[in-house]
Every structure is written in structure tokens, then in C-alpha cells.
Design a protein around this motif. Structure first.
Motif, PDB file in Angstrom:
ATOM      1  N   TRP A 248      12.679   2.233  -6.450  1.00 40.04           N
ATOM      2  CA  TRP A 248      11.738   3.256  -6.921  1.00 40.04           C
ATOM      3  C   TRP A 248      12.103   3.728  -8.317  1.00 40.04           C
ATOM      4  O   TRP A 248      13.228   3.533  -8.787  1.00 40.04           O
ATOM      5  CB  TRP A 248      11.714   4.449  -5.962  1.00 40.04           C
TER       6      TRP A 248
ATOM      7  N   GLU B 153       2.481   1.648  -3.492  1.00 40.50           N
ATOM      8  CA  GLU B 153       1.519   2.105  -4.487  1.00 40.50           C
ATOM      9  C   GLU B 153       1.151   3.572  -4.286  1.00 40.50           C
ATOM     10  O   GLU B 153       0.841   4.288  -5.237  1.00 40.50           O
ATOM     11  CB  GLU B 153       0.267   1.235  -4.440  1.00 40.50           C
ATOM     12  N   ALA B 154       1.183   4.012  -3.016  1.00 43.76           N
ATOM     13  CA  ALA B 154       0.858   5.415  -2.747  1.00 43.76           C
ATOM     14  C   ALA B 154       1.984   6.355  -3.149  1.00 43.76           C
ATOM     15  O   ALA B 154       1.735   7.528  -3.444  1.00 43.76           O
ATOM     16  CB  ALA B 154       0.551   5.596  -1.261  1.00 43.76           C
TER      17      ALA B 154
ATOM     18  N   ASP C 173      10.810   7.316 -10.898  1.00 44.79           N
ATOM     19  CA  ASP C 173       9.976   8.515 -10.929  1.00 44.79           C
ATOM     20  C   ASP C 173      10.340   9.356 -12.138  1.00 44.79           C
ATOM     21  O   ASP C 173      11.501   9.330 -12.601  1.00 44.79           O
ATOM     22  CB  ASP C 173      10.157   9.337  -9.644  1.00 44.79           C
TER      23      ASP C 173
ATOM     24  N   PRO D 294       4.850   6.631  -8.942  1.00 40.36           N
ATOM     25  CA  PRO D 294       3.961   7.330  -9.875  1.00 40.36           C
ATOM     26  C   PRO D 294       2.743   6.497 -10.232  1.00 40.36           C
ATOM     27  O   PRO D 294       2.849   5.279 -10.435  1.00 40.36           O
ATOM     28  CB  PRO D 294       4.850   7.563 -11.094  1.00 40.36           C
ATOM     29  N   PRO D 295       1.572   7.126 -10.310  1.00 41.14           N
ATOM     30  CA  PRO D 295       0.343   6.364 -10.575  1.00 41.14           C
ATOM     31  C   PRO D 295       0.205   5.909 -12.013  1.00 41.14           C
ATOM     32  O   PRO D 295      -0.598   5.029 -12.294  1.00 41.14           O
ATOM     33  CB  PRO D 295      -0.761   7.360 -10.201  1.00 41.14           C
ATOM     34  N   TRP D 296       0.952   6.500 -12.947  1.00 36.26           N
ATOM     35  CA  TRP D 296       0.774   6.124 -14.347  1.00 36.26           C
ATOM     36  C   TRP D 296       1.359   4.747 -14.614  1.00 36.26           C
ATOM     37  O   TRP D 296       2.434   4.405 -14.158  1.00 36.26           O
ATOM     38  CB  TRP D 296       1.379   7.165 -15.285  1.00 36.26           C
ATOM     39  N   ARG D 297       0.608   3.947 -15.338  1.00 36.11           N
ATOM     40  CA  ARG D 297       1.033   2.593 -15.674  1.00 36.11           C
ATOM     41  C   ARG D 297       1.314   2.446 -17.174  1.00 36.11           C
ATOM     42  O   ARG D 297       2.058   1.577 -17.582  1.00 36.11           O
ATOM     43  CB  ARG D 297      -0.038   1.576 -15.267  1.00 36.11           C
TER      44      ARG D 297
ATOM     45  N   GLU E 146       0.832  -1.210   0.000  1.00 37.82           N
ATOM     46  CA  GLU E 146       0.000   0.000   0.000  1.00 37.82           C
ATOM     47  C   GLU E 146       0.859   1.250   0.000  1.00 37.82           C
ATOM     48  O   GLU E 146       0.552   2.233  -0.706  1.00 37.82           O
ATOM     49  CB  GLU E 146      -0.931  -0.018   1.215  1.00 37.82           C
TER      50      GLU E 146
END
Length: 492
Positions: free
Chosen positions: A296, A256-257, A298, A260-263, A253
Motif C-alpha cells: 500500500w 482499488e477501493a 497513502d 488513494p484514488p488520485w493517479r 476491487e
């Protein structure tokens, strides 16, 4: 368990001695093998899995001891100094034969451990007398010169909370004719506590009245201790499993938070709508670990129109690693927005990690791309350098100096620059992307060399997403030993 009342009943014939000898031999070999495994095991009070394994071995040893004892009885029969015919009907000596250990059934060490674990007794209700076997005296830590305990004296040797259980069993046996089967704890004269298991039956007279009670009492202290350790370690493993599941859920969690949210693909536009950079990235989890690591990636467009590209890896796994990664990535984003150059940004990240509450090491790569001049400025902290692919060939960018984050206080990081051209492809990755192979492997080599080998494939890609798919098809293996991140940027 037959009683004297069933003496006239037909009995099954025991198996032949050859078959029993074969079983004894197999039991002896198996006992020796378990002993060897137990001897090789390392006891570690901090490792519940090792305690679990040792407890299983201990339990198996006790059960194999019992198996050897029973097989020895089967082979030797009533192996007593006194002939069976001379024993009183239903006497303690005859009952003792049912549980006597034949030493040849096990190796010497096992035979010594099994001797004295079971004994027999008979209490005569008409004379209030009692007969005990020698083994029973050993179990109670009592001298034969002291004589056997009567039924009235026996409860005083028990734990107070077990006395009621014994009273109920004896009463049920003598009054209602019920068999005895139960466990209780005794306190011997030297203060030691033993757990014993008692089974027995009433002995009836011709008129149906109860004239005596016989019992076999077995010392099961070691067995119960092994079972208790086994139960405790099983519970400990279950708690560790639940903790690990919770930690993994929290780590996922948190990851995922933060990431970056883009997949899918991401494009950074210039003024007027033209694209400066096409990006794609992916996190690749390890297959051999249930925990999430500190890797990570970004990418973000900065207020002055430049772009930030970064990948990194913080040591460790689980919530500690992902929370540390979240701290570093948040600080990195803030300092990049504030305008820090990659070299200065790395120095600040090192100072941050060096003063963190939980010391850790990390590697990182930070790039700042200026779209107007198509120049990439970058710095690294103990991290693999970016790979540049151009016109079907690839090379590793020359890395500026930079040690691991958190390795030394006040470390400073050099910075390099690279001129880029339309169509160039940058590949940033963490070192878990390409699993290490043995030196003798026919295709062994460094991570960079193996990644550079896919240059011809990338030359035909139409987007960063296509490049990422090709890399994943080549290196996203089902047996990945460590997690990894990969970030691909295609210059427009």
C-alpha cells in the motif's frame, strides 16, 4: 474387424519386419522415458496440478503398453503354440492371435503389465457351447476347469445396470447381424470389479444364418481409472482456476477501493494557497503472479496542517492480504487523524496485527511532515528507510529501531526526525520495487544503492510526477517478480 465371411477377400500385406522392429524400439524407448518421468514425479494429494501431471503420465503409460502390444502382434503374426492352419475357421484361438501380446515389444515390466489384458471367446449357437482363451479366464478371475460362461450365464457376472446393455448388444449381433462394440463392468468371484471392452461379430453359415458369435474382450480397468483421474484433476484445476480468477477480481476491487484514488500528482496547500508538498505515487503489479499483494501507499493532509506519508507491505497475496492491508491502512488513517506520532502509531498497528483473526507479518513506514518547521518525523517497522535526494545526490535516512509488525506482542518503535529544505525529494517504496539480482551481476547491489544511482536524473525534475516517471522507466520492468509501491514527495 474381419469376420470369417470375408476370408476370401484380398488382404493388404503387412509391413516388413525391419520397419516394425524400428517402431518397437522407438516405442520401448518412449515407454522407458515416460516411466522415468512417472518415477520422478511426487504425488501430492493436495496439489491438483501434480495429480494432473501424474494422471497424464499414467494414461500415457497405458497407451504405450497398448502400442507395444499391437506392434508385437504385427511383428510376430499369429504367435500361437498351435499352427494357424490347424485352428478351426473362426475359432477362439485364431481370434486370440489378433490380440496376443508379443513380450519382446516392451521391457519386461511393461510386458508383465500387458499380459492377460485381452482375451477372446466364441459362442456356438448350434451346440450352445463356448470356447474361451486363457487370457479371458484371467480377466474374469475364473479357472479353466470351471469352463467358459455361456451367453445365458454371462449377464449374471455384470453390474445390474449394465446387463441391459449387454443383452441389447448380443441381440443386435445375433438377430440383426450388427457388430458388437461396448463396455460393461463385471464382478469377479473374489469381489473385485473390472471394466471390460467387448468387440465382436456374428459368424454366418453358407445360407446366411448366424451360427456363432465371436468377441475379443479387453480389460480396460486401469485405462479407465487413469482417464477418470485425469478428468477429475482437470475439473479440479478448472475449479481452482475459476476460484483464482474470482479471488483476483475481488482483491483488485478491494485494493482499488482502499488505495488513494488520485493517479496524477497531488499537492498539499498551506494557508494562503502556497503548496507545502508535491506528491506522486504508483502501484506496480507483479508480472509473474496472477494474485494481488498487500502493498500500500497513502498520503493525506491532517487536520492540524501536517501531512501523513506511508507505504507498507503485508505478507501474502490475494483477498486475505488485501483485506488485511485494508484493515491496517484504515486504522493507520484513523490514528493519524487522532494525532498519534509515528512511533506510537506503529506500536498500535503492531498490537492490531498481533490480535487479528488471521496472523500475518507486515512492514511499514510512517512519516509525519510538519510544513511550518519543514521537519519530517518518521518511524519504521522492518521497512526500507526513506531516500532523501538533494542537489543531485541522495542518501538513506538513518533508521530508528523497529521490528516487523505482528512479529512480537507489545513491541515499541523508536522515532527519528529529519530537517528538510525546499527542493528536497523523498522517495518511499516497498521492497518489491527493485528486483534482487544475482550477486555476480555486474550492477548488483542493494535496493537503496540502485535507487540512489538515479539522483542526477531526479535533480532535473520539475515535479513529483516527473520523478515518478523517471523511477518507473528505470524500475518498472516487464519481468517484475513481486508487486511494489512507490511514493515520491517533493518539498516546496
Amino acid at each position: 474387424m474381419p469376420s470369417p465371411a470375408h476370408a476370401d477377400s484380398p488382404t493388404a500385406q503387412p509391413p516388413g519386419p525391419g520397419a516394425v522392429d524400428a517402431l518397437i524400439s522407438q516405442a520401448r524407448q518412449l515407454r522407458s522415458r515416460v516411466d522415468a518421468v512417472l518415477g520422478e514425479s511426487v504425488s501430492d494429494a493436495e496439489d491438483p496440478r501434480l495429480r494432473w501431471q501424474r494422471a497424464l503420465c499414467d494414461l500415457a503409460v497405458h497407451q504405450l503398453d497398448d502400442l507395444g502390444t499391437h506392434l508385437g502382434q504385427l511383428r510376430e503374426g499369429f504367435a500361437l503354440d498351435t499352427p494357424v492352419a490347424a485352428l478351426p475357421h473362426g475359432s477362439a484361438g485364431a481370434r486370440e492371435a489378433d490380440v496376443r501380446f508379443a513380450g519382446a515389444a516392451l521391457p519386461d515390466a511393461a510386458a508383465v503389465g500387458a499380459l492377460g489384458r485381452a482375451g477372446s471367446a466364441e459362442w456356438d449357437l448350434l451346440t450352445d457351447g463356448a470356447q474361451w482363451s486363457n487370457e479371458l479366464y484371467r480377466i474374469f478371475g475364473r479357472s479353466p476347469q470351471d469352463g467358459p460362461l455361456t451367453l445365458d450365464e454371462l449377464p449374471s457376472w455384470l453390474f445390474s445396470e449394465d446387463q441391459q446393455l449387454l443383452t441389447e448388444m448380443v441381440t443386435g449381433c445375433l438377430v440383426d447381424g450388427r457388430p458388437i462394440d461396448g463396455e460393461f463392468r463385471i464382478v469377479r468371484a473374489d469381489g473385485t470389479v473390472r471394466t471390460v471392452h467387448m468387440v465382436g461379430e456374428p459368424v454366418f453359415a453358407a445360407d446366411g444364418g448366424t451360427i456363432s458369435m465371436w468377441a475379443v474382450i479387453r480389460d480396460v480397468s486401469d485405462l479407465r481409472r487413469s482417464q477418470r483421474v485425469l478428468r477429475e484433476t482437470r475439473d479440479s484445476l478448472e475449479r481452482h482456476r475459476q476460484i483464482a480468477q474470482t479471488e483476483r477480481r475481488l482483491a483488485v476491487e478491494l485494493q482499488e477501493a482502499v488505495l488513494p484514488p488520485w493517479r496524477g500528482g497531488l499537492r498539499f496547500p498551506q494557508e494562503g494557497g502556497a503548496t507545502t508538498m508535491d506528491l506522486a505515487a504508483r502501484y506496480l503489479p507483479a508480472s509473474t503472479s496472477g494474485l494481488i499483494g498487500g502493498d500500500w501507499y497513502d498520503a493525506m493532509q491532517l487536520p492540524d496542517g501536517s501531512s501523513l506519508l506511508t507505504v507498507g507491505d503485508l505478507t501474502g497475496h490475494g483477498v486475505a492480504a488485501t483485506s488485511g492491508m485494508a484493515m491496517l491502512l484504515g486504522a493507520l488513517r484513523g490514528m493519524a487523524v487522532a494525532g498519534l506520532a509515528p512511533g506510537a502509531l506503529m506500536s498500535s498497528l503492531n498490537d492490531l496485527l498481533d490480535t487479528a483473526a488471521q496472523p500475518a507479518l507486515g512492514s511499514a513506514l510512517c512519516c509525519r511532515y510538519e510544513p511550518a518547521e519543514r521537519v519530517l518525523h518518521w518511524a519504521q517497522a522492518g521497512h526500507p528507510a526513506p531516500l532523501l535526494f538533494r542537489n543531485g545526490t541522495g542518501r538513506v535516512l538513518d533508521a530508528p529501531e523497529g521490528m516487523l509488525l505482528g512479529a512480537s506482542s507489545g513491541a515499541r518503535y523508536a522515532q527519528a526526525s529529519e530537517q528538510l529544505f525546499p527542493g528536497d525529494i523523498l522517495l518511499l517504496y516497498t521492497d518489491g520495487l527493485v528486483p534482487q539480482r544475482a550477486p555476480h551481476h555486474p550492477t548488483s547491489g542493494g535496493s537503496a544503492e540502485r535507487l540512489l544511482a538515479i539522483a542526477p536524473l531526479l535533480n532535473g525534475a520539475r515535479s513529483a510526477q516527473d520523478c515518478l516517471r523517471m523511477v518507473a522507466e528505470e524500475f518498472d520492468l516487464p519481468d517484475r517478480p513481486d508487486d511494489a509501491c512507490v511514493l515520491i514527495a517533493r518539498i516546496a
